[in-house]
Structure formats: structure tokens, C-alpha cells
Design a protein around this motif. Sequence first.
Motif, mmCIF file in Angstrom:
data_model
loop_
_atom_site.group_PDB
_atom_site.id
_atom_site.type_symbol
_atom_site.label_atom_id
_atom_site.label_comp_id
_atom_site.label_asym_id
_atom_site.label_seq_id
_atom_site.Cartn_x
_atom_site.Cartn_y
_atom_site.Cartn_z
ATOM 1 N N UNK A 184 -29.035 -16.649 -7.266
ATOM 2 C CA UNK A 184 -29.495 -15.948 -8.451
ATOM 3 C C UNK A 184 -28.793 -14.593 -8.471
ATOM 4 N N UNK A 185 -28.405 -14.147 -9.658
ATOM 5 C CA UNK A 185 -27.701 -12.875 -9.827
ATOM 6 C C UNK A 185 -28.533 -12.020 -10.769
ATOM 7 N N UNK A 186 -28.859 -10.794 -10.341
ATOM 8 C CA UNK A 186 -29.662 -9.935 -11.209
ATOM 9 C C UNK A 186 -28.770 -9.156 -12.186
ATOM 10 N N UNK A 187 -29.376 -8.343 -13.015
ATOM 11 C CA UNK A 187 -28.651 -7.596 -14.054
ATOM 12 C C UNK A 187 -27.636 -6.611 -13.477
ATOM 13 N N UNK A 188 -27.839 -6.168 -12.246
ATOM 14 C CA UNK A 188 -26.914 -5.248 -11.589
ATOM 15 C C UNK A 188 -25.768 -5.979 -10.895
ATOM 16 N N UNK A 189 -25.764 -7.302 -10.965
ATOM 17 C CA UNK A 189 -24.706 -8.092 -10.337
ATOM 18 C C UNK A 189 -24.953 -8.400 -8.873
ATOM 19 N N UNK A 190 -26.147 -8.091 -8.376
ATOM 20 C CA UNK A 190 -26.465 -8.401 -6.979
ATOM 21 C C UNK A 190 -26.752 -9.894 -6.846
ATOM 22 N N UNK A 191 -26.156 -10.500 -5.817
ATOM 23 C CA UNK A 191 -26.278 -11.943 -5.593
ATOM 24 C C UNK A 191 -27.295 -12.185 -4.483
ATOM 25 N N UNK B 221 -37.145 -18.254 -0.460
ATOM 26 C CA UNK B 221 -37.180 -16.829 -0.144
ATOM 27 C C UNK B 221 -35.838 -16.251 -0.553
ATOM 28 N N UNK B 222 -35.823 -15.187 -1.369
ATOM 29 C CA UNK B 222 -34.579 -14.576 -1.810
ATOM 30 C C UNK B 222 -34.047 -13.632 -0.748
ATOM 31 N N UNK B 223 -32.758 -13.803 -0.435
ATOM 32 C CA UNK B 223 -32.097 -12.981 0.572
ATOM 33 C C UNK B 223 -30.826 -12.423 -0.059
ATOM 34 N N UNK B 224 -30.666 -11.090 -0.020
ATOM 35 C CA UNK B 224 -29.496 -10.456 -0.607
ATOM 36 C C UNK B 224 -28.222 -10.775 0.162
ATOM 37 N N UNK B 225 -27.145 -11.085 -0.590
ATOM 38 C CA UNK B 225 -25.877 -11.429 0.042
ATOM 39 C C UNK B 225 -24.768 -10.432 -0.255
ATOM 40 N N UNK B 226 -24.548 -10.137 -1.536
ATOM 41 C CA UNK B 226 -23.394 -9.332 -1.921
ATOM 42 C C UNK B 226 -23.542 -8.919 -3.371
ATOM 43 N N UNK B 227 -22.499 -8.334 -3.919
ATOM 44 C CA UNK B 227 -22.407 -8.066 -5.342
ATOM 45 C C UNK B 227 -21.470 -9.115 -5.920
ATOM 46 N N UNK B 228 -21.722 -9.538 -7.121
ATOM 47 C CA UNK B 228 -20.904 -10.560 -7.764
ATOM 48 C C UNK B 228 -19.416 -10.203 -7.742
ATOM 49 N N UNK B 229 -19.098 -8.942 -7.893
ATOM 50 C CA UNK B 229 -17.697 -8.499 -7.908
ATOM 51 C C UNK B 229 -17.027 -8.606 -6.538
ATOM 52 N N UNK B 230 -17.802 -8.819 -5.470
ATOM 53 C CA UNK B 230 -17.237 -8.922 -4.123
ATOM 54 C C UNK B 230 -16.476 -10.223 -3.890
ATOM 55 N N UNK B 231 -16.686 -11.213 -4.753
ATOM 56 C CA UNK B 231 -16.036 -12.514 -4.592
ATOM 57 C C UNK B 231 -15.184 -12.776 -5.829
ATOM 58 N N UNK B 232 -13.876 -12.701 -5.648
ATOM 59 C CA UNK B 232 -12.950 -12.905 -6.755
ATOM 60 C C UNK B 232 -12.713 -14.369 -7.050
ATOM 61 N N UNK B 233 -12.093 -14.642 -8.187
ATOM 62 C CA UNK B 233 -11.753 -16.013 -8.570
ATOM 63 C C UNK B 233 -10.875 -16.645 -7.491
#
Length: 125
Positions: free
Chosen positions: A107-114, A7-19
Motif C-alpha cells: 500500500x502506498x500513502x499520499x506521501x509516497x511511502x510504501x 500488519x503494515x510495515x514501512x519499507x521505502x518511498x515510492x521514488x526509491x525504486x525506479x522503473x
Amino acid sequence: MLSPASRLVGLCNSADVGEGEAKGFGPVGGYRRKIIVLRKDGRLHAWLDACPHYPQGTPMAWRSNAYLNGDGTHIACHSHGALFDMQTGECVLGPCLGQGLTRVELTVNEQGEVFAALTEEEVAL
């Protein structure tokens, strides 16, 4: 590839977690545990916030988003002093040596949502 039982559950945007950062999200979607998302060498990795030292797992951060050791090289369980490899989740030091964290598929979509792909087995943790 995602398991059919996931089941896919939204967590954050990819940019929210830096290197070199690790952040906890949740609990989300009725799950009992937070999900640790970290970025290492440009890749996102995710783990259930549950140290394998105890059967039910123990939350690892001593304060919000404090999932890494002091020099930022390992995931740390601040309850037990265990250290885990950031990319494999394998315990490299501490009372759960030879065990590992439970990986959460992302999984990360085209909008960067994780999104986390969680199974019913992970719900119980």
C-alpha cells in the motif's frame, strides 16, 4: 484490500525504486526475510526474498539488491538459477518450475511511502 490479519510495515518511498529496478528491504518488523520491491511498467510489485525451491525458501540475491537476471527481464535466484516473472512471481525456468514467489501486498500513502501488509504466516518464512 488488506486482510484483517495483516500488519503494515514501512519499507521505502515510492521514488526509491525506479522503473526496471528491484531492491531488497529489511528484514523489517521482526520478520526473517527481506522483501523485494520492484517496479515494472510503472507498477510496484513485492515478493518475499525466498526461492520456493526449498521448503523454507532461500535468499535469492548473490549481493545486495542483485535480484534481477543480467538483462533485467526476470527476478533471478542466484543460488539455483531459477527465473521468475516480475509481475506474477511464477517460476518460468529452473528447479522450481510451476511454483511461485510469495507475493507481498503493498500500500502506498499520499506521501509516497510504501508499506508491506504482512501476515503472521509470512513471519515464519
